[in-house]
Design a protein around this motif. Structure first.
Motif, PDB file in Angstrom:
ATOM      1  N   LEU A  88      80.468   3.966   9.834  1.00 58.12           N
ATOM      2  CA  LEU A  88      80.352   4.730   8.586  1.00 58.12           C
ATOM      3  C   LEU A  88      79.438   4.045   7.585  1.00 58.12           C
ATOM      4  O   LEU A  88      78.757   4.708   6.798  1.00 58.12           O
ATOM      5  N   ARG A  89      79.424   2.713   7.612  1.00 57.86           N
ATOM      6  CA  ARG A  89      78.637   1.952   6.644  1.00 57.86           C
ATOM      7  C   ARG A  89      77.251   1.591   7.165  1.00 57.86           C
ATOM      8  O   ARG A  89      76.414   1.129   6.384  1.00 57.86           O
ATOM      9  N   HIS A  90      77.005   1.761   8.446  1.00 60.29           N
ATOM     10  CA  HIS A  90      75.730   1.331   9.025  1.00 60.29           C
ATOM     11  C   HIS A  90      74.876   2.491   9.536  1.00 60.29           C
ATOM     12  O   HIS A  90      73.743   2.264   9.960  1.00 60.29           O
ATOM     13  N   SER A  91      75.415   3.699   9.533  1.00 63.90           N
ATOM     14  CA  SER A  91      74.671   4.850  10.038  1.00 63.90           C
ATOM     15  C   SER A  91      74.794   6.009   9.052  1.00 63.90           C
ATOM     16  O   SER A  91      75.902   6.507   8.827  1.00 63.90           O
ATOM     17  N   PRO A  92      73.685   6.441   8.444  1.00 63.41           N
ATOM     18  CA  PRO A  92      73.750   7.601   7.543  1.00 63.41           C
ATOM     19  C   PRO A  92      74.264   8.855   8.245  1.00 63.41           C
ATOM     20  O   PRO A  92      75.025   9.630   7.667  1.00 63.41           O
ATOM     21  N   GLY A  93      73.856   9.024   9.493  1.00 62.91           N
ATOM     22  CA  GLY A  93      74.327  10.200  10.229  1.00 62.91           C
ATOM     23  C   GLY A  93      75.810  10.154  10.493  1.00 62.91           C
ATOM     24  O   GLY A  93      76.499  11.177  10.406  1.00 62.91           O
ATOM     25  N   ALA A  94      76.346   8.968  10.827  1.00 61.93           N
ATOM     26  CA  ALA A  94      77.784   8.848  11.054  1.00 61.93           C
ATOM     27  C   ALA A  94      78.558   9.108   9.777  1.00 61.93           C
ATOM     28  O   ALA A  94      79.609   9.769   9.794  1.00 61.93           O
ATOM     29  N   GLY A  95      78.045   8.587   8.649  1.00 63.40           N
ATOM     30  CA  GLY A  95      78.712   8.849   7.377  1.00 63.40           C
ATOM     31  C   GLY A  95      78.714  10.319   7.025  1.00 63.40           C
ATOM     32  O   GLY A  95      79.723  10.857   6.558  1.00 63.40           O
TER      33      GLY A  95
END
Length: 413
Positions: free
Chosen positions: A350-357
């Motif tokens: 969540l904190r390392h991937s804009p797409g995952a967030g």
């Protein structure tokens, strides 16, 4: 004629049964768990047609140990049958609920005879992959053991030494830090902690390896230790201090074991061919990626498709339907280690991937609770991991999380 072997595994001895494709018992043996016993087993299998090109399949209720290592040599199919599943098969052969070790070996052999297609053989992982699995699982166990001991120590300190938890609360990992352990060794009771001088506290921090902010931290700790705190009677306080020191020795050993195993994982994991692919995924460092690899293995034929891997990880939902009722729930039967690693992976991604967030926020907006949204993200990521491992590709943010039309329009405006 097809031959099937069942082995009822025990600590010191094993029972072996061989049946043909009609269910007829051909042979049974009681062997010891040593080199002589393994030799008898291999000779028995060879007597009934076991060869390197056409080995006899074996069912056993464990996937570990020297016996399994001996059986896995060559091309032999070894099936690790869940003991609960074996118990259900036993009820098919007898309603009296009788049980014996030779009878269990016969049941295991018949499981392969009738339902081999419904069971999965042990994966053909590489030696390096299995070594990483051993190290990663041991390191995970050591962390759990360390946390359990830290919780016990925290509970004990609250009984007689409330200033210690208050002093260490500002530190990450609290009691697991070397500074906390050094201070507790220097002052096992609150009375002795209150008498600590500033140079003594500074010396304890330096022994623990601290290099910065020693003076300010020593002043803070000295103020906390000399504050107004409730106390146990002196004799009880001294006794509790001795109990704390005994528990502290166990915690120090657990911390050292966790650190040593972490170093071993960091040394072994980068040597694996799949390491580059796993580390390309956001949220995966060496330790967490090693845990993922330890559970899924490096045998690419182990899972027929991504759905099988998702079900194994417990990330995909399960449907329970009966008549007019239908419910979609989370999976309870899963690989708990992989599921736990997936929870940490999704949280870090969540904190390392804009797409995952963005994926997580979209699931929350659709009504998912935090755990459900995070599990859905893990389901998405592990599906992509299966694809990347099969096709030997690195993670690509643009392909995994393509921009939505709304985001594209907003960027253009």
């Amino acid at each position: 004629m097809l031959i099937y072997c069942g082995i009822d595994w025990a600590e010191r001895t094993h029972d072996v049964a061989l049946v043909d494709d009609t269910g007829q018992l051909l042979a049974k043996r009681h062997i010891t768990d040593d080199a002589d016993g393994y030799k008898i087993l291999l000779e028995l299998l060879a007597e009934y047609g076991d060869t390197a090109e056409n080995p006899i399949p074996v069912a056993i209720e464990t996937s570990r140990g020297l016996l399994v290592a001996v059986l896995r040599t060559g091309k032999r199919q070894v099936f690790a049958i869940n003991p609960m599943a074996a118990a259900r098969y036993r009820d098919r052969h007898s309603v009296s609920r009788r049980k014996s070790d030779p009878g269990d070996a016969l049941v295991l052999a018949n499981i392969l005879r009738t339902d081999m297609h419904a069971h999965r053989q042990l994966p053909d992982d590489s030696d390096l992959g299995r070594a990483i699995s051993v190290l990663a699982r041991a390191q995970q166990d050591s962390l759990w053991n360390r946390q359990q001991l830290a919780n016990q120590l925290q509970s004990l300190l609250r009984e007689y030494y409330p200033s210690a938890p208050a002093a260490f609360a500002a530190w990450t990992n609290g009691l697991c830090r070397p500074e906390a352990r050094e201070l507790l060794k220097a002052a096992p009771t609150p009375a002795r902690a209150a008498r600590l001088t500033r140079p003594q506290i500074q010396a304890a921090l330096k022994r623990a390896g601290r290099q910065r902010g020693i003076d300010a931290e020593a002043d803070r700790l000295r103020e906390v230790f000399r504050g107004e705190w409730p106390h146990q009677p002196p004799l009880v306080e001294d006794a509790l201090g001795k109990q704390m020191l005994a528990l502290l020795i166990q915690l120090e050993a657990a911390c050292a074991a966790a650190d040593n195993l972490a170093e071993a994982v960091e040394e072994a994991f980068p040597q694996h061919p799949d390491a580059e692919i796993l580390l390309s995924f956001p949220g995966l460092g060496i330790q967490l990626a090693a845990r993922i690899l330890a559970e899924i293995g490096d045998d690419r034929t182990r899972f027929a498709d991504a759905r099988g891997l998702k079900a194994y990880a417990g990330s995909s939902p399960i449907t329970r339907a009966s008549g007019k009722k239908s419910a979609i729930t989370r999976r309870w039967v899963k690989n708990d280690r992989l599921n736990h690693a997936g929870y940490l992976w999704a949280f870090s991604a969540l904190r390392h991937s804009p797409g995952a967030g963005a994926h997580y926020r979209r699931r929350r907006e659709q009504g998912d609770w935090h755990a459900a949204a995070q599990r859905n993200l893990f389901n998405r990521m592990i599906g992509q991991l299966y694809h990347c491992l099969q096709h030997r590709r690195l993670f690509d943010e643009r392909l995994v999380f393509p921009a939505s039309p709304e985001a594209t329009e907003a960027a253009a405006a």
